[in-house]
Design an enzyme around this catalytic site. Structure first.
Site, short mmCIF file in Angstrom:
data_model
loop_
_atom_site.label_atom_id
_atom_site.label_comp_id
_atom_site.label_asym_id
_atom_site.label_seq_id
_atom_site.Cartn_x
_atom_site.Cartn_y
_atom_site.Cartn_z
N SER A 31 -35.61 -35.85 2.41
CA SER A 31 -35.62 -35.22 0.99
C SER A 31 -36.55 -33.87 1.16
O SER A 31 -37.66 -33.76 1.82
CB SER A 31 -36.22 -36.02 0.19
OG SER A 31 -35.25 -37.01 -0.24
N ARG A 64 -45.54 -38.72 -4.14
CA ARG A 64 -45.46 -37.79 -2.78
C ARG A 64 -46.63 -37.01 -2.46
O ARG A 64 -46.29 -36.13 -1.72
CB ARG A 64 -44.10 -37.09 -2.64
CG ARG A 64 -42.90 -38.17 -3.00
CD ARG A 64 -42.70 -39.21 -2.00
NE ARG A 64 -41.51 -39.98 -2.41
CZ ARG A 64 -41.70 -41.20 -3.01
NH1 ARG A 64 -42.82 -41.70 -3.38
NH2 ARG A 64 -40.54 -41.99 -3.43
N GLU A 102 -41.08 -30.63 -0.47
CA GLU A 102 -41.80 -31.80 0.07
C GLU A 102 -41.92 -31.69 1.37
O GLU A 102 -43.03 -32.10 1.88
CB GLU A 102 -41.03 -32.98 -0.22
CG GLU A 102 -41.60 -34.38 0.09
CD GLU A 102 -40.79 -35.54 -0.36
OE1 GLU A 102 -40.64 -36.44 0.57
OE2 GLU A 102 -40.09 -35.37 -1.48
#
Length: 300
Positions: free
Chosen positions: A219, A168, A293
């Site tokens: 998320s 990510r 994130e």
């Protein structure tokens, strides 16, 4: 500031341009629909000595209630898709929806992008974040991406090794380079019914395990490295007893603890304070620091 170009809008509310549906206003805002408009917006901001902030689909973003100074450029309207059947390659502009692209390639019987069906971001966001799901990620199918450097005022082609892809993340994050387009390597000439069925199955799985009925950013936290900490971020948050916990009108989702929901009327401050609370509680209970994130702008 007198005589603004028609492309530039002052005092534009940014909440509609983020999936959280919160955030203040941009001092100036532009939503170019082609590369020439993008370059014109950048040139104008530089001439005015303004800071430039770029948004994609706004699906992994939290903008403060104070808003953002300078020029905010939204690239979600940079659209266009071309298919090269002989090479099995797809050329997609940065503003294209990842979900829409996944549907289109599945309908053509091209495999390799089924995992993207439930990720609510643009192609540019997929490239920048090395987005992934269902065991697949951007790095698996990206051949190259064209990016524009704000500092150098020029574009360049980057291949996967140039991006320092990790889980990510890429070196495009926190840089002055914005994605213009991407070339993806897929596998054509498959059965469209089979690929579409697999894609739909992935979407149903995500919809039954993740809350899509209210505004969120997906998320919120990166999962810890599994070889060090086997639990996911959502499992750690749930084990801390935070499912359903609220700050104002922001809530840790009951269905999936790594989602924070805007219940309606939440502020960016509510969401920011809830993110901070979750980090504090998880660290106190487990000694694990959760890394967001979601990108947060305007909070410094």
């Amino acid at each position: 500031m007198p005589n603004l170009p028609t492309l530039i809008r002052p005092s534009q509310t940014l909440a509609p341009y983020t999936s959280f549906k919160v955030g203040g206003s941009a001092e100036f805002f532009a939503a170019p629909r082609n590369l020439s408009e993008l370059q014109a917006a950048i040139a104008w901001a530089k001439a005015q000595n303004l800071k430039i902030t770029c948004l994609g689909a706004g699906s992994n973003l939290l903008i403060s209630d104070r808003g953002l100074t300078g020029l905010v450029i939204c690239t979600k309207y940079l659209r266009g898709i071309n298919f090269d059947r002989e090479k099995g390659q797809v050329y997609a502009m940065a503003g294209e929806s990842g979900v829409s692209l996944a549907r289109q390639v599945a309908a053509k019987g091209w495999s390799g992008l089924e995992w993207a069906i439930g990720i609510p971001g643009s192609v540019g966001g997929l490239v920048v974040m090395n987005a992934g799901a269902q065991g697949g990620c951007t790095a698996d199918c990206l051949i190259e991406t064209e990016v524009f450097s704000l500092s150098e005022n020029s574009s360049q082609l980057l291949r996967v090794p140039d991006l320092d892809y990790q889980y990510r993340s890429s070196n495009l994050q926190n840089s002055d380079r914005l994605v213009l387009k991407a070339t993806l390597q897929l596998t054509p000439d498959q059965d469209p019914a089979v690929i579409s069925a697999k894609t739909s199955s992935f979407l149903r799985q995500r919809q039954t395990t993740q809350p899509y009925h209210l505004p969120s950013c997906g998320s919120v936290f990166r999962n810890p490295q599994p070889q060090i900490i086997p639990q996911s971020a959502g499992q750690l948050i749930e084990a801390t007893g935070l499912k359903g916990f609220q700050v104002g009108r922001a809530q840790v989702a009951e269905l999936h603890a790594n989602f924070i929901l805007n219940l309606g009327g939440a502020t960016a401050s509510d969401i920011f304070r809830l993110i901070t609370h979750v980090q504090t509680e998880v660290e106190q209970k487990w000694g694990i620091s959760l890394e967001p994130e979601v990108k947060m702008l305007g909070f410094a």
